[in-house]
Design a protein around this motif. Structure first.
Motif, mmCIF file in Angstrom:
data_model
loop_
_atom_site.group_PDB
_atom_site.id
_atom_site.type_symbol
_atom_site.label_atom_id
_atom_site.label_comp_id
_atom_site.label_asym_id
_atom_site.label_seq_id
_atom_site.Cartn_x
_atom_site.Cartn_y
_atom_site.Cartn_z
ATOM 1 N N TRP A 107 30.558 55.493 31.521
ATOM 2 C CA TRP A 107 31.174 54.247 31.991
ATOM 3 C C TRP A 107 31.319 54.307 33.499
ATOM 4 C CZ3 TRP A 107 32.025 49.535 30.282
ATOM 5 C CH2 TRP A 107 32.137 49.293 28.912
ATOM 6 N N LYS A 108 30.889 53.239 34.196
ATOM 7 C CA LYS A 108 31.066 53.123 35.637
ATOM 8 C C LYS A 108 31.838 51.848 35.948
ATOM 9 C CE LYS A 108 27.214 55.772 37.566
ATOM 10 N NZ LYS A 108 28.039 56.666 38.390
ATOM 11 N N LEU A 109 32.726 51.954 36.912
ATOM 12 C CA LEU A 109 33.529 50.826 37.347
ATOM 13 C C LEU A 109 33.350 50.660 38.846
ATOM 14 C CD1 LEU A 109 35.840 48.701 37.131
ATOM 15 C CD2 LEU A 109 37.436 50.600 37.446
ATOM 16 N N GLY A 110 33.174 49.432 39.305
ATOM 17 C CA GLY A 110 33.044 49.141 40.726
ATOM 18 C C GLY A 110 33.835 47.912 41.102
ATOM 19 N N VAL A 111 34.363 47.894 42.316
ATOM 20 C CA VAL A 111 35.125 46.749 42.800
ATOM 21 C C VAL A 111 34.881 46.593 44.290
ATOM 22 C CG1 VAL A 111 37.184 48.195 43.150
ATOM 23 C CG2 VAL A 111 37.432 45.704 42.967
ATOM 24 N N SER A 112 34.709 45.365 44.718
ATOM 25 C CA SER A 112 34.606 45.013 46.132
ATOM 26 C C SER A 112 35.602 43.897 46.383
ATOM 27 C CB SER A 112 33.186 44.556 46.485
ATOM 28 O OG SER A 112 32.243 45.581 46.255
ATOM 29 N N THR A 113 36.505 44.106 47.312
ATOM 30 C CA THR A 113 37.528 43.109 47.578
ATOM 31 C C THR A 113 38.069 43.308 48.989
ATOM 32 O OG1 THR A 113 39.568 42.116 46.733
ATOM 33 C CG2 THR A 113 39.437 44.507 46.689
ATOM 34 N N GLY A 114 38.998 42.462 49.376
ATOM 35 C CA GLY A 114 39.612 42.553 50.689
ATOM 36 C C GLY A 114 40.731 41.545 50.838
ATOM 37 N N TYR A 115 41.385 41.612 51.982
ATOM 38 C CA TYR A 115 42.498 40.683 52.216
ATOM 39 C C TYR A 115 42.511 40.292 53.685
ATOM 40 C CZ TYR A 115 47.068 38.491 51.766
ATOM 41 O OH TYR A 115 48.085 37.577 51.730
ATOM 42 N N ASP A 116 42.667 38.985 53.940
ATOM 43 C CA ASP A 116 42.761 38.440 55.285
ATOM 44 C C ASP A 116 44.234 38.186 55.575
ATOM 45 O OD1 ASP A 116 42.730 36.907 57.634
ATOM 46 O OD2 ASP A 116 40.758 36.067 57.131
ATOM 47 N N PHE A 117 44.804 38.970 56.517
ATOM 48 C CA PHE A 117 46.230 38.875 56.827
ATOM 49 C C PHE A 117 46.548 37.664 57.698
ATOM 50 C CE2 PHE A 117 45.392 43.346 55.946
ATOM 51 C CZ PHE A 117 46.378 43.637 55.018
ATOM 52 N N VAL A 118 45.527 37.066 58.319
ATOM 53 C CA VAL A 118 45.760 35.872 59.128
ATOM 54 C C VAL A 118 45.787 34.639 58.234
ATOM 55 C CG1 VAL A 118 44.864 34.441 60.999
ATOM 56 C CG2 VAL A 118 44.760 36.932 61.178
ATOM 57 N N GLN A 119 44.790 34.517 57.372
ATOM 58 C CA GLN A 119 44.732 33.390 56.443
ATOM 59 C C GLN A 119 45.589 33.618 55.195
ATOM 60 O OE1 GLN A 119 43.116 30.630 57.252
ATOM 61 N NE2 GLN A 119 42.298 31.506 59.157
ATOM 62 N N ASN A 120 46.101 34.839 55.038
ATOM 63 C CA ASN A 120 46.917 35.186 53.870
ATOM 64 C C ASN A 120 46.194 34.867 52.558
ATOM 65 O OD1 ASN A 120 49.169 36.133 55.352
ATOM 66 N ND2 ASN A 120 49.899 34.028 55.634
ATOM 67 N N GLY A 121 45.008 35.431 52.436
ATOM 68 C CA GLY A 121 44.235 35.201 51.232
ATOM 69 C C GLY A 121 43.308 36.364 50.945
ATOM 70 N N VAL A 122 42.903 36.456 49.690
ATOM 71 C CA VAL A 122 41.976 37.500 49.266
ATOM 72 C C VAL A 122 40.564 37.105 49.676
ATOM 73 C CG1 VAL A 122 41.083 38.789 47.296
ATOM 74 C CG2 VAL A 122 43.481 38.100 47.354
ATOM 75 N N THR A 123 39.821 38.047 50.236
ATOM 76 C CA THR A 123 38.441 37.789 50.627
ATOM 77 C C THR A 123 37.533 37.917 49.406
ATOM 78 O OG1 THR A 123 38.073 40.102 51.218
ATOM 79 C CG2 THR A 123 38.917 38.652 52.936
ATOM 80 N N TYR A 124 36.233 37.889 49.624
ATOM 81 C CA TYR A 124 35.281 37.937 48.512
ATOM 82 C C TYR A 124 35.579 39.146 47.620
ATOM 83 C CZ TYR A 124 30.958 38.279 45.922
ATOM 84 O OH TYR A 124 30.039 38.357 44.922
ATOM 85 N N THR A 125 35.684 38.885 46.332
ATOM 86 C CA THR A 125 36.049 39.919 45.360
ATOM 87 C C THR A 125 35.027 39.936 44.228
ATOM 88 O OG1 THR A 125 38.402 39.702 45.845
ATOM 89 C CG2 THR A 125 37.814 40.721 43.755
ATOM 90 N N GLN A 126 34.599 41.126 43.859
ATOM 91 C CA GLN A 126 33.662 41.305 42.750
ATOM 92 C C GLN A 126 34.073 42.525 41.939
ATOM 93 O OE1 GLN A 126 29.670 43.108 43.203
ATOM 94 N NE2 GLN A 126 28.841 41.142 42.517
ATOM 95 N N LEU A 127 34.101 42.379 40.619
ATOM 96 C CA LEU A 127 34.363 43.472 39.692
ATOM 97 C C LEU A 127 33.082 43.796 38.949
ATOM 98 C CD1 LEU A 127 37.793 42.322 38.241
ATOM 99 C CD2 LEU A 127 37.407 43.990 40.043
ATOM 100 N N ARG A 128 32.789 45.100 38.799
ATOM 101 C CA ARG A 128 31.555 45.546 38.168
ATOM 102 C C ARG A 128 31.871 46.585 37.089
ATOM 103 N NH1 ARG A 128 30.857 45.676 43.651
ATOM 104 N NH2 ARG A 128 31.228 47.925 43.728
ATOM 105 N N PHE A 129 31.321 46.378 35.913
ATOM 106 C CA PHE A 129 31.441 47.343 34.828
ATOM 107 C C PHE A 129 30.043 47.629 34.302
ATOM 108 C CE2 PHE A 129 35.261 44.784 34.902
ATOM 109 C CZ PHE A 129 36.281 45.733 34.872
ATOM 110 N N GLU A 130 29.761 48.885 34.026
ATOM 111 C CA GLU A 130 28.453 49.231 33.479
ATOM 112 C C GLU A 130 28.601 50.365 32.474
ATOM 113 O OE1 GLU A 130 23.899 50.402 34.845
ATOM 114 O OE2 GLU A 130 25.407 49.826 36.329
#
Length: 915
Positions: A846-869
């Motif tokens: 089992w492999k798990l991957g995640v790509s995400t981020g946070y913009d502290f100026v706009q106060n929002g989550v940036t592009y987010t992707q969850l990966r399962f294989e």
């Protein structure tokens, strides 16, 4: 005759591998018997010409005369008669030598005509290799039998291994005829390409055709207990070419599925380039209906190039076409060409959300091998098309291209002429496209020509030393044809009407020399001449009540010159802390330099125009404004430049006590400061000092973290409108410098040590994305995605048992960006964001991957992707999910890993509502 028949039988079996003590005894007896009997025979030779009969000799006269000479003649004549056996011997049943061996015994049974080999038996004959627990060869029937044997526990061991040429079979038992080449095989196991085949009974008709009964086909590594297989009862198998079966049923985990075919065809060709049909995938969309995607045909045109044609079709009328071709020639060139076109229809005609548009994308990559011609090169990297292609394409979710705002292309050719002096020429075409504004800038083409440096005052010894001998001159030519257009006007007549053509000639005259032993000095004088095909004429138009520029076509030129010089040195400083300290010393290297530049005013190239209807207010302008290489300067440029670069390095005690020498550690790779002073500044309209630019960078944590920073420091204050004034900031109640901007970036990549090397996503990087997965992994709709497993995973259960005893493999990429702005006293953080991408093994499968981020100026989550294989041995399953944002989508894929059976899959992905 009985003795003779027996003797002939032994003659047929007289080859070395069959020699035993019993055989030697019988052979000696045979020759002794032949010595006691006078047996003669003669074969009648078949000749086309008659044989002249010899004269009969009268033996009675010989007896009376007793002539010794006549008797000698008779003996000689009779001795010359050929002696041949009248019985024609049979041909040996084997055409070559047989080699065999066995651990326990090798037994020959003369009555039954059998040779028996037992325990680790091996037999080699021509291209046949046979290994088994027991081998029995019947040399009268020309057959061989091989089978398994039982060990002391009663378990079967030493299964036969039959190999003929490149074909290898591992059955329970086998019968093979050396003459007919036919074989009967029970429970055979063989490999053909990616397939592993097991059959209850196999009949080998000849070297190229096999018939199988009760067979199963799989790509699993465990052919006896596979996780899936195709079950069929009748099979015609041609090694290395194809498998044709009757009724075929897919079985998963020994459970038959309802998936069955009346017949099946599996290609087994060893050739890498084979043309064939690419089966489409099914999908459905709320806005475009049902669809078939990525169906087409692959053309293996030759060993040097191929072509893939793919298409998509939706029931509402939308369709897409893609042409992909790769080509290569060893030691010459390689590249690929892709063309994508989509005709997109949203909703249905008559509905308010109905829309229709056409988008396309062209990508071309070409690289020439330097071995082909060392004096010339050609390369291409093209990526152009509709600005919204990657945002609106219905076939792929290319994250790097979707988040990138620029498409760029470059095609270049260069050649070096081996003359004296050497001449270099390059011809290039470039393209830059803003996907937000849809503005396209192109150069078609750019011509650059340079003549190598000429040292007119160098001596016969060739030494270039000193101010005078180092004087050199060079010639450079730069010609451009630039075009600025938009998507709507691309390659239309209006696009070429707005083209601008210009040619720049430059002749730099320079020299360098040592000054006071420790300083390096250089000076140069540069002459430039610029040619334009278009200029402007500016005037006030009373009808339009505005100032307009009229384009004047025709050759025009201007000429400028400038002077520059610089002096620099290198200063080393070492701070010692003691040999017994952890930090033994710090080394500081400074490289200061001072430069001077002067460019006079070229006011003669300027004219005046009336800026209002009265004509009383006039302004200056140059007819060369807006040209490719700009216009000559109106004012003098008389500046001093100051630059200082620094590096800091430390010597530290190595943690390894066996190492005697200290370890060098880079503390700061670079710390640069630069500014300039205008000698002609009047302090009112122009300010003397320019802002100080500070930049630096270093690497931390064993070079895994890259740190870069920069800042702009302005010594002058600003007024209430934000305009710089001729008052130092410190005299205006502030600090010595006013920080107008600053930025810092951190990039950190770490791993458990097993996944240090990342796979580069060439498509994302080529389109402006990152080579890592910080922005997620790209996916192509209904075409699966690249596996996170690298193929080195063990297939058995040993790795699972070690899972709880070892660390989990993982990797993480971390990026942080901070930008500060204070140009007009806003004193605020303009940008402050963090992005993280991580991959980890939850279990060995089992492999798990995640790509995400946070913009502290706009106060929002940036592009987010969850990966399962999930690695399902012969199968693979993955799930990608982008939960929110304009690119929100999900995709599920399960299919067979093998490329031969890649069409056996289920791929379901959501339709991006923003498309």
């Amino acid at each position: 005759m009985t003795l003779q028949k027996t003797g002939h039988n032994f003659t047929k079996l007289a080859f070395k591998p069959l020699q035993t003590n019993l055989f030697n005894i019988v052979l000696v007896s045979f020759f002794l018997t032949m010595g006691c009997a006078n047996l003669y025979s003669q074969d009648i030779s078949k000749k086309t010409t008659a044989i002249t009969p010899k004269k009969q000799v009268d033996t009675s006269s010989l007896a009376i005369n007793k002539d010794k000479s006549s008797i000698s003649a008779l003996k000689k004549e009779t001795d010359t008669l050929p002696k041949k056996d009248t019985i024609k011997p049979k041909k040996a049943f084997l055409d070559g030598k047989v080699k065999y061996k066995a651990d326990q015994y090798a037994k020959i049974d003369q009555k039954k005509k059998l040779i028996t080999l037992y325990d680790k038996a091996e037999l080699y004959y021509q291209d046949v290799e046979l290994k088994a627990g027991i081998i029995v060869m019947d040399y009268e029937k020309n057959e061989v039998y091989a089978g398994r044997i039982k060990d002391s526990t009663g378990k079967y061991t030493q299964y036969p291994n039959f190999k003929q040429g490149t074909n290898e079979v591992q059955p329970d038992s086998i019968r093979f005829n050396f003459k007919t080449k036919k074989a009967l095989i029970w429970n055979s196991r063989s490999e053909q390409g990616e397939f592993r085949i097991k059959a209850a009974i196999t009949k080998k008709e000849n070297d190229s055709v096999y018939f199988l009964k009760g067979a199963r086909f799989t790509t699993s590594t465990n052919v006896d207990n596979p996780e899936y297989y195709f079950q069929t009862n009748k099979v015609k198998f041609i090694p290395g070419k194809k498998v044709i079966t009757g009724l075929t049923n897919l079985v998963i985990a020994d459970v038959p599925t309802p998936i069955a075919l009346p017949f099946a065809y599996f290609p087994l060709s060893k050739e890498t380039n084979i043309s064939g049909i690419i089966l489409p995938s099914y999908n459905d969309s709320n806005t475009r209906g049902f669809s078939l995607q990525n169906g087409g045909y692959y053309f293996a045109l030759s060993d040097n190039y191929d072509l893939t044609i793919l298409g998509d079709y939706y029931t509402n009328g939308s369709y897409g076409m893609r042409f992909e071709s790769s080509y290569a020639k060893r030691y010459a060139f390689r590249g690929n060409l892709n063309f994508r076109y989509e005709n997109l229809i949203t909703s249905e005609r008559g509905y308010p959300d109905y829309a229709k548009q056409k988008i396309y994308n062209i990508q071309w990559s070409h690289a020439r091998d330097s071995k082909a011609n060392p004096n010339s090169s050609f390369s291409a990297s093209v990526n152009l098309g509709s600005s919204k292609y990657f945002q609106q394409s219905i076939n792929q979710a290319n994250i790097g291209s979707n988040l990138n705002n620029t498409l760029s292309s470059s095609i270049s050719y260069s050649k070096t002429f081996e003359t004296v002096p050497q001449v270099r020429m390059s011809l290039s075409a470039t393209h830059s496209q803003n996907t937000q504004t849809e503005v396209i800038n192109m150069t078609l083409p750019t011509l650059q020509l340079s003549v190598d440096r000429i040292y007119p005052f160098v001596g016969k010894d060739g030494l270039k030393k000193g101010f005078f001998k180092n004087i050199n001159l060079q010639y450079n030519l730069n010609g451009r044809n630039t075009i600025t257009t938009t998507d709507s006007l691309f390659f239309k007549p209006q696009m070429f009407k707005d083209a601008q053509l210009g040619v720049q000639h430059s002749i730099p005259l320079s020299t360098n020399f040592k000054l006071f032993k420790y300083f390096s000095a250089s000076t140069s004088l540069n002459y430039e001449e610029v040619w334009y095909a278009k200029t402007i004429e500016r005037s006030y138009d009373a009808d339009q009540s505005a100032v307009i520029d009229k384009t004047v076509s025709g050759f025009d030129a201007f000429r400028t010159y400038s002077f520059s010089s610089s002096v620099g040195t290198t200063i080393y400083g070492t701070f010692n802390f003691g040999e017994d300290k952890k930090i033994k010393s710090i080394r500081h290297v400074m490289r200061p330099s001072v430069s001077y530049g002067y460019t006079p005013s070229f006011e003669k190239y300027y004219d005046t125009y009336a800026s209002d209807a009265t004509g009383t207010i006039t302004k200056q302008y140059s007819r060369f404004e807006g040209g490719i290489f700009g216009a000559p300067g109106l004012t003098n440029s008389n500046t001093l430049g100051f630059d200082l670069s620094n590096t800091f390095e430390a010597k530290m005690t190595d943690k390894d006590s066996t190492k005697v020498e200290a370890k060098k550690v880079m503390l700061l790779n670079n710390l640069n400061l630069s500014t300039s002073y205008n000698l002609d500044a009047d302090g009112v309209t122009t300010l003397a000092w320019s802002p100080v630019r500070v930049s630096g960078g270093t690497q931390l944590f064993a070079n895994k973290m890259n740190v870069n920073f920069g800042a702009t420091l302005d010594p002058y204050a600003i007024d209430n409108s934000g305009t710089r004034i001729a008052t130092f900031n410190i005299n205006n109640g502030g600090s010595l410098f006013r920080m107008t901007s600053a930025n810092m970036t951190l990039n950190y990549s770490i791993s458990s040590g097993k996944n240090d090397k990342k796979d580069k996503n060439s498509q994302s990087e080529r389109n402006g994305g990152r080579e890592d997965d910080l922005f997620g992994k790209n996916t192509i709709v209904n075409n699966g995605s690249k596996s996170q497993f690298d193929g080195s995973e063990e297939q058995g259960t040993d790795k699972i048992s070690e899972f709880f005893k070892s660390k989990l493999p993982w990797d993480m990429t971390f990026a942080y960006s901070l930008t500060y702005g204070n140009t007009n006293r806003e004193n605020e953080i303009i940008g402050n964001s963090i992005m993280i991408s991580a991959n980890a093994d939850l279990t060995p499968k089992w492999k798990l991957g995640v790509s995400t981020g946070y913009d502290f100026v706009q106060n929002g989550v940036t592009y987010t992707q969850l990966r399962f294989e999930r690695d399902l041995l012969s199968w693979r399953m993955d799930f990608n999910w982008t939960p929110f944002g304009t690119n929100a989508n999900w995709g599920f894929f399960i299919g067979i890993k093998s490329g031969v059976l890649s069409d056996i899959k289920w791929d379901k992905r959501s339709t991006n509502t923003s498309r």
